[in-house]
Design a protein around this motif. Sequence first.
Motif, mmCIF file in Angstrom:
data_model
loop_
_atom_site.group_PDB
_atom_site.id
_atom_site.type_symbol
_atom_site.label_atom_id
_atom_site.label_comp_id
_atom_site.label_asym_id
_atom_site.label_seq_id
_atom_site.Cartn_x
_atom_site.Cartn_y
_atom_site.Cartn_z
ATOM 1 N N ILE A 105 36.881 24.404 -12.681
ATOM 2 C CA ILE A 105 36.234 25.691 -12.432
ATOM 3 C C ILE A 105 34.765 25.555 -12.807
ATOM 4 O O ILE A 105 34.441 25.260 -13.959
ATOM 5 C CB ILE A 105 36.892 26.812 -13.259
ATOM 6 C CG1 ILE A 105 38.382 26.899 -12.921
ATOM 7 C CG2 ILE A 105 36.196 28.143 -13.008
ATOM 8 C CD1 ILE A 105 39.177 27.732 -13.906
ATOM 9 N N MET A 106 33.883 25.734 -11.832
ATOM 10 C CA MET A 106 32.448 25.674 -12.101
ATOM 11 C C MET A 106 31.905 27.095 -12.164
ATOM 12 O O MET A 106 32.002 27.854 -11.200
ATOM 13 C CB MET A 106 31.705 24.872 -11.031
ATOM 14 C CG MET A 106 30.210 24.743 -11.305
ATOM 15 S SD MET A 106 29.334 23.628 -10.168
ATOM 16 C CE MET A 106 29.904 22.027 -10.753
ATOM 17 N N GLY A 107 31.335 27.443 -13.316
ATOM 18 C CA GLY A 107 30.802 28.784 -13.509
ATOM 19 C C GLY A 107 29.287 28.803 -13.455
ATOM 20 O O GLY A 107 28.617 27.849 -13.854
ATOM 21 N N LEU A 108 28.744 29.905 -12.945
ATOM 22 C CA LEU A 108 27.299 30.107 -12.878
ATOM 23 C C LEU A 108 26.941 31.259 -13.805
ATOM 24 O O LEU A 108 27.335 32.401 -13.560
ATOM 25 C CB LEU A 108 26.858 30.413 -11.448
ATOM 26 C CG LEU A 108 27.262 29.391 -10.377
ATOM 27 C CD1 LEU A 108 26.736 29.813 -9.009
ATOM 28 C CD2 LEU A 108 26.766 27.995 -10.732
ATOM 29 N N GLY A 109 26.210 30.948 -14.884
ATOM 30 C CA GLY A 109 25.853 31.958 -15.868
ATOM 31 C C GLY A 109 24.700 32.840 -15.430
ATOM 32 O O GLY A 109 24.088 32.648 -14.373
ATOM 33 N N ILE A 110 24.366 33.784 -16.272
ATOM 34 C CA ILE A 110 23.376 34.802 -15.928
ATOM 35 C C ILE A 110 21.971 34.224 -15.814
ATOM 36 O O ILE A 110 21.104 34.790 -15.144
ATOM 37 C CB ILE A 110 23.404 35.942 -16.978
ATOM 38 C CG1 ILE A 110 22.673 37.181 -16.448
ATOM 39 C CG2 ILE A 110 22.842 35.476 -18.297
ATOM 40 C CD1 ILE A 110 23.376 37.852 -15.302
ATOM 41 N N ASP A 111 21.715 33.065 -16.453
ATOM 42 C CA ASP A 111 20.353 32.519 -16.485
ATOM 43 C C ASP A 111 20.160 31.314 -15.562
ATOM 44 O O ASP A 111 19.254 30.504 -15.773
ATOM 45 C CB ASP A 111 19.987 32.108 -17.919
ATOM 46 C CG ASP A 111 19.906 33.300 -18.852
ATOM 47 O OD1 ASP A 111 19.463 34.367 -18.401
ATOM 48 O OD2 ASP A 111 20.296 33.164 -20.026
ATOM 49 N N ILE A 112 20.987 31.180 -14.536
ATOM 50 C CA ILE A 112 20.830 30.038 -13.628
ATOM 51 C C ILE A 112 19.544 30.169 -12.821
ATOM 52 O O ILE A 112 19.038 31.270 -12.603
ATOM 53 C CB ILE A 112 22.031 29.909 -12.669
ATOM 54 C CG1 ILE A 112 22.155 31.155 -11.782
ATOM 55 C CG2 ILE A 112 23.302 29.630 -13.429
ATOM 56 C CD1 ILE A 112 23.115 30.988 -10.632
ATOM 57 N N GLY A 113 19.029 29.029 -12.367
ATOM 58 C CA GLY A 113 17.826 29.036 -11.546
ATOM 59 C C GLY A 113 18.104 28.761 -10.083
ATOM 60 O O GLY A 113 17.223 28.929 -9.246
ATOM 61 N N VAL A 114 19.321 28.346 -9.742
ATOM 62 C CA VAL A 114 19.630 27.987 -8.360
ATOM 63 C C VAL A 114 19.621 29.237 -7.483
ATOM 64 O O VAL A 114 20.194 30.263 -7.838
ATOM 65 C CB VAL A 114 20.989 27.255 -8.270
ATOM 66 C CG1 VAL A 114 22.138 28.158 -8.668
ATOM 67 C CG2 VAL A 114 21.212 26.693 -6.875
ATOM 68 N N ASP A 115 18.929 29.153 -6.340
ATOM 69 C CA ASP A 115 18.838 30.306 -5.448
ATOM 70 C C ASP A 115 19.023 29.919 -3.986
ATOM 71 O O ASP A 115 18.698 30.681 -3.088
ATOM 72 C CB ASP A 115 17.500 31.036 -5.627
ATOM 73 C CG ASP A 115 16.294 30.120 -5.422
ATOM 74 O OD1 ASP A 115 16.476 29.000 -4.891
ATOM 75 O OD2 ASP A 115 15.173 30.515 -5.792
#
Length: 529
Positions: A105-115
């Motif tokens: 499971i790959m999670g994306l947190g609130i502070d990611i930079g990927v857009d």
Amino acid sequence: MKQIRWHRFSFFLFLGIYILNIPGGTVSAQQVDTEELEKGLNERIVFINYEGPHSRIETLDQIRGIGYSMGLAVKSGAIRNGSTGRYFIIHSVSAAEGDKLDADIMGLGIDIGVDHIRNLRLIIQGYLEGAYDYSVRDASLLAEYITIYNAVFRGSWNYFTSRYKTPVIGYLTPEKAGLSTRFDEWPGQTLMLIPMETGKPGSLSAVDTSSLTRPEIIEEMRKDDDRGIEQRKDMVDLKEREAEEAEQSAAVQREAIREEEKKIQEERAAAEQEQQRITEERQQVRESQDTTPEEKAQQEQQLDQREQAVEQKQEELTQREEALDEQRKEAQETQERADRKAEEAQQEREEIARDQQDIIVQQDAQTGAVTGVIGLRMADGNSRLGRVVKVNPSSGEELRTSALNTVSARTLSFSGTRILAVAGENRGSGAVRLVEINPDTLEMVKQGDDDIHPESLLWMNGNNIYAITVSSGSNYLTRFSIDLVRQARSAVPVHPYASVLFQGNMLLTQRNDGSVLILNPSDLTERKQ
């Protein structure tokens, strides 16, 4: 099931097209009305990315490295790695539950930079390389399928609970499972599933390609203009290699089983012969008249020890036979996987061949199609942003759509064969910059280095470009070369909504207070009487 279209990034919202004509080298705009597209269950959904300049540009290796480092940690035995505020991975492997799957499971947190979806795929690619030793090509292919898979089943909680083991589901929530098609809904709201098959590093079947190529996924890929032919062909190639690998592995397993069976048979025969000798010798000891009771007791003890060794050997052989049963089961499962992958590959290859034939027929029918003209489609009725399109001048039909969806509509300009504009947004790592757009592919090929005021227009004077730039909180009129390189900047701050007029050897604009400011067009110094 909602329809999802990949690779062609377009907003299916309010549609307004500005057709730009260039008679005599001047630019004018004519609005063309179109009908609003129907919405509903069959509405096509797209990956909506941030398309525009960036204030900070990370290298591909840096982006890939985010996933690669997490992958190495999992390969070394970590159950969880990364930061919950940014990117993290959970490696969930547990006891069998029927045909349900394990998953990463790959999670994306609130502070990611990927857009952008391509960068998210690069992170997933790096993870697969690090955790399971996939090649760059295979990891890249799987990453694309994984994002499509998670977008297709976003919100399908019943699907996830029916396909994945209880511990996997325990890490998920209905609203976060899968992947939104909007980049601004990724932070803190994303738990992507990577379905596992063998889950073994070095195995081409570590990731479950059968789940990633379910009919729902393939059908969505077929909706693309090219019907996803190349990606589907690459997946067929991977499955054929999976089948070959599994076939070879099953053959090795069967050979090892045969050798072990032979050894067990030989060792059991030897043990039985030893037991027979012990029985005969024990009888002789008991019938002997030439030995004392003490000698008989000693001989009986020795025979007991030998008999105990035989019993231990027989028990060991029984355990090895039981282990063989498990090995036979594994070999059968491996062979079944080989057969299944080969069958899937053959079926998908036939489907691809039919689609290729259909494309050829369509291309033949389109021979002699008209050359498009450049226009701009607005994002919606309340935005100054849009994307460049190429349209049929007779029908208004879109022939090509740019991925760049942050073009400031009033700045789209031409200089010779170049398309120039202001594009971008000041959020995240985004920036508002001058850009050049390829007139054939409609992709951004160059961006300037200076921050542009979001409301700035572009003023063309020969091969010079003028725009309002932002520096340290103030606005300045700046002259750029046709290559988007700054040549001069006014020392006097200008109004954020200033106009620019060229009169003879003078450039007239406005100061911050709105009063007229007269500059030299070349170096933008103030002209004083």
